[in-house]
Design a protein around this motif. Structure first.
Motif, PDB file in Angstrom:
ATOM      1  N   ALA A  75     -17.899  75.067  59.962  1.00 53.83           N
ATOM      2  CA  ALA A  75     -18.022  73.629  59.738  1.00 53.83           C
ATOM      3  C   ALA A  75     -17.138  73.186  58.576  1.00 53.83           C
ATOM      4  CB  ALA A  75     -19.481  73.270  59.476  1.00 53.83           C
ATOM      5  N   GLU A  76     -17.072  74.019  57.558  1.00 54.93           N
ATOM      6  CA  GLU A  76     -16.225  73.717  56.395  1.00 54.93           C
ATOM      7  C   GLU A  76     -14.754  73.670  56.800  1.00 54.93           C
ATOM      8  OE1 GLU A  76     -14.946  75.946  52.247  1.00 54.93           O
ATOM      9  OE2 GLU A  76     -16.885  76.403  53.152  1.00 54.93           O
ATOM     10  N   LEU A  77     -14.324  74.646  57.591  1.00 52.69           N
ATOM     11  CA  LEU A  77     -12.924  74.703  58.013  1.00 52.69           C
ATOM     12  C   LEU A  77     -12.579  73.575  58.980  1.00 52.69           C
ATOM     13  CD1 LEU A  77     -12.565  78.548  58.562  1.00 52.69           C
ATOM     14  CD2 LEU A  77     -11.419  77.193  56.798  1.00 52.69           C
ATOM     15  N   ALA A  78     -13.505  73.256  59.880  1.00 56.16           N
ATOM     16  CA  ALA A  78     -13.256  72.226  60.879  1.00 56.16           C
ATOM     17  C   ALA A  78     -13.336  70.827  60.287  1.00 56.16           C
ATOM     18  CB  ALA A  78     -14.235  72.362  62.033  1.00 56.16           C
ATOM     19  N   GLY A  79     -14.106  70.682  59.217  1.00 55.90           N
ATOM     20  CA  GLY A  79     -14.277  69.377  58.610  1.00 55.90           C
ATOM     21  C   GLY A  79     -15.245  68.482  59.354  1.00 55.90           C
ATOM     22  N   LEU A  80     -15.985  69.047  60.301  1.00 58.78           N
ATOM     23  CA  LEU A  80     -16.991  68.300  61.056  1.00 58.78           C
ATOM     24  C   LEU A  80     -17.960  69.309  61.677  1.00 58.78           C
ATOM     25  CD1 LEU A  80     -15.448  67.052  64.435  1.00 58.78           C
ATOM     26  CD2 LEU A  80     -14.528  68.904  63.072  1.00 58.78           C
ATOM     27  N   PRO A  81     -19.131  68.849  62.117  1.00 51.91           N
ATOM     28  CA  PRO A  81     -20.098  69.787  62.694  1.00 51.91           C
ATOM     29  C   PRO A  81     -19.558  70.445  63.962  1.00 51.91           C
ATOM     30  CG  PRO A  81     -21.145  67.693  62.136  1.00 51.91           C
ATOM     31  CD  PRO A  81     -19.666  67.477  62.027  1.00 51.91           C
ATOM     32  N   VAL A  82     -19.723  71.748  64.054  1.00 50.23           N
ATOM     33  CA  VAL A  82     -19.362  72.497  65.262  1.00 50.23           C
ATOM     34  C   VAL A  82     -20.551  73.364  65.647  1.00 50.23           C
ATOM     35  CG1 VAL A  82     -16.876  72.519  64.827  1.00 50.23           C
ATOM     36  CG2 VAL A  82     -18.311  74.351  63.888  1.00 50.23           C
ATOM     37  N   ARG A  83     -20.580  73.778  66.910  1.00 51.36           N
ATOM     38  CA  ARG A  83     -21.682  74.626  67.343  1.00 51.36           C
ATOM     39  C   ARG A  83     -21.141  75.718  68.269  1.00 51.36           C
ATOM     40  NH1 ARG A  83     -22.307  70.026  70.715  1.00 51.36           N
ATOM     41  NH2 ARG A  83     -22.663  70.483  72.932  1.00 51.36           N
ATOM     42  N   PRO A  84     -21.838  76.848  68.334  1.00 53.59           N
ATOM     43  CA  PRO A  84     -21.396  77.918  69.223  1.00 53.59           C
ATOM     44  C   PRO A  84     -21.630  77.544  70.679  1.00 53.59           C
ATOM     45  CG  PRO A  84     -23.465  78.522  68.167  1.00 53.59           C
ATOM     46  CD  PRO A  84     -23.024  77.239  67.550  1.00 53.59           C
ATOM     47  N   VAL A 216     -16.980  94.077  69.081  1.00 54.49           N
ATOM     48  CA  VAL A 216     -16.682  92.783  68.473  1.00 54.49           C
ATOM     49  C   VAL A 216     -17.498  91.720  69.201  1.00 54.49           C
ATOM     50  CG1 VAL A 216     -14.930  91.025  68.063  1.00 54.49           C
ATOM     51  CG2 VAL A 216     -14.342  93.439  67.803  1.00 54.49           C
ATOM     52  N   LEU A 217     -18.196  90.905  68.438  1.00 55.62           N
ATOM     53  CA  LEU A 217     -18.864  89.745  69.018  1.00 55.62           C
ATOM     54  C   LEU A 217     -17.933  88.556  68.856  1.00 55.62           C
ATOM     55  CD1 LEU A 217     -21.379  88.482  70.316  1.00 55.62           C
ATOM     56  CD2 LEU A 217     -22.201  87.972  68.009  1.00 55.62           C
ATOM     57  N   GLN A 218     -17.474  88.032  69.976  1.00 56.95           N
ATOM     58  CA  GLN A 218     -16.558  86.888  69.952  1.00 56.95           C
ATOM     59  C   GLN A 218     -17.324  85.631  70.328  1.00 56.95           C
ATOM     60  OE1 GLN A 218     -12.446  87.235  71.385  1.00 56.95           O
ATOM     61  NE2 GLN A 218     -12.873  85.534  72.776  1.00 56.95           N
ATOM     62  N   VAL A 219     -17.194  84.609  69.503  1.00 55.40           N
ATOM     63  CA  VAL A 219     -17.950  83.378  69.688  1.00 55.40           C
ATOM     64  C   VAL A 219     -17.005  82.184  69.617  1.00 55.40           C
ATOM     65  CG1 VAL A 219     -19.931  82.016  68.931  1.00 55.40           C
ATOM     66  CG2 VAL A 219     -19.895  84.488  68.522  1.00 55.40           C
ATOM     67  N   ASP A 220     -17.062  81.326  70.642  1.00 58.09           N
ATOM     68  CA  ASP A 220     -16.287  80.089  70.642  1.00 58.09           C
ATOM     69  C   ASP A 220     -17.140  78.962  70.081  1.00 58.09           C
ATOM     70  OD1 ASP A 220     -14.161  81.380  71.846  1.00 58.09           O
ATOM     71  OD2 ASP A 220     -14.724  80.772  73.869  1.00 58.09           O
ATOM     72  N   TYR A 221     -16.518  78.128  69.252  1.00 58.35           N
ATOM     73  CA  TYR A 221     -17.188  76.972  68.657  1.00 58.35           C
ATOM     74  C   TYR A 221     -16.455  75.695  69.049  1.00 58.35           C
ATOM     75  CZ  TYR A 221     -20.063  79.803  65.464  1.00 58.35           C
ATOM     76  OH  TYR A 221     -20.984  80.676  64.921  1.00 58.35           O
ATOM     77  N   ALA A 222     -17.219  74.631  69.218  1.00 62.08           N
ATOM     78  CA  ALA A 222     -16.633  73.340  69.572  1.00 62.08           C
ATOM     79  C   ALA A 222     -17.427  72.224  68.909  1.00 62.08           C
ATOM     80  CB  ALA A 222     -16.613  73.148  71.088  1.00 62.08           C
TER      81      ALA A 222
END
Length: 235
Positions: A75-84, A216-222
Motif C-alpha cells: 500500500a505504501e509503494l502503490a500510494g493507495l489501498p491494494v488487496r491480494p 515461493v508464494l506468489q501473490v498478485d495485488y490490485a
C-alpha cells in the motif's frame, strides 16, 4: 543456512533496484514475522506440485492484507489501498522441477467467466477461471514473491529484465530480441525475503539443481474492482 543468499548490506545490488524505474524492488526479511503462520495456512494444500492456486483461505487473506507487513508495504509503494487478488504456491523440487521461458504475466483469476470487451482469451487452471484483461489493468498491478526457501544462483532464482515493465504489451515474437540486448538481473533471496514487481515485467527462471527445493508464494495485488459482472477471485 546452507545454500542461502547473503543478507542484504550496503552496496548490495538488490537494494539498488527501484520499483518504478526498474520494475522490481527487494525487501530483505519482510515476511519473517509471518512465516510460521504462512506455513500453517499453506499446509492444507498439496505440496510438490509445479504451481498450486490458493483460494478460499481466510487465514492467508489476513496474513497478506493491509494490516500485515507485506500488505502494508504494498500500500505504501502503490500510494493507495491494494488487496491480494490471486495467490500461487510454486514448489520446485526433485519431483516437480521445470524451467520457465521469458514472458510477461498477462492473466488474472476471476470468480466466473463473463463476456466483456477487451477481456480474453479465457482459460481454466485447476478449476479457476483465468482471463487476459486489457493491458492497462495489468500495468496497474503489483506481484509479490515471498521466499519460503533460500534462493541462490543454483536454486532457480527469478530472472528479470529491469525496466521491461515500461515497454507495454510485448509481442511474443519480440521477447527474445529484447532479452538479448538488455541486462538480466538474478533475484537472489533468503528465507523470509520478499521481492515486489510491476506485474508486466519480463521474467524467466531455470530449473533448480538436483537435491534443491525452492518454494515461493506468489501473490498478485490490485486496487479497485473489476468491471461488473467480473469479480477478482481473491485469496
Amino acid at each position: 543456512m546452507n545454500g542461502s543468499a547473503p543478507p542484504a548490506e550496503a552496496g548490495d545490488e538488490r537494494l539498488q533496484l527501484r520499483l518504478d524505474r526498474d520494475g522490481a524492488c527487494f525487501h530483505g526479511g519482510l515476511a519473517l514475522p509471518i512465516l510460521d503462520a504462512l506455513a500453517g495456512v499453506l499446509a492444507k494444500w498439496p505440496d510438490g506440485r509445479a504451481g498450486t492456486r490458493i483460494a478460499g483461505g481466510a487465514g492467508l487473506a489476513r496474513l497478506l492484507g493491509p494490516e500485515a507487513p507485506v500488505g502494508a508495504r504494498l500500500a505504501e509503494l502503490a500510494g493507495l489501498p491494494v488487496r491480494p487478488v490471486r495467490a500461487v504456491l510454486f514448489d520446485k523440487n526433485d519431483r516437480a522441477d521445470w524451467s520457465l521461458g521469458w514472458h510477461q504475466d498477462r492473466t488474472i483469476a476471476v470468480r466466473a467467466e463473463a463476456d466483456l470487451p477487451g477481456f480474453g482469451p479465457w482459460t481454466v487452471k485447476q478449476g479457476i477461471c483465468h482471463v487476459e484483461p486489457p493491458f492497462a489493468l495489468s500495468e496497474g498491478m503489483l506481484t509479490v514473491r515471498i521466499h519460503l526457501d533460500p534462493v541462490d544462483a543454483g536454486n532457480a532464482p527469478l530472472l528479470i529484465v529491469p525496466g521491461s515493465h515500461r515497454l507495454g504489451r510485448i509481442a511474443v515474437a519480440d521477447v527474445d530480441a529484447i532479452v538479448a540486448r538488455a541486462p538480466v538481473f538474478s533475484c537472489l533471496a533468503d528465507t523470509g525475503d520478499v521481492w515486489i514487481y510491476r506485474t508486466p515485467i519480463l521474467h524467466a527462471s531455470h530449473a533448480a539443481r538436483p537435491g534443491r527445493r525452492r518454494r515461493v508464494l506468489q501473490v498478485d495485488y490490485a486496487a479497485g474492482d473489476l468491471p461488473a459482472p467480473l469479480e477478482w477471485l481473491g485469496i
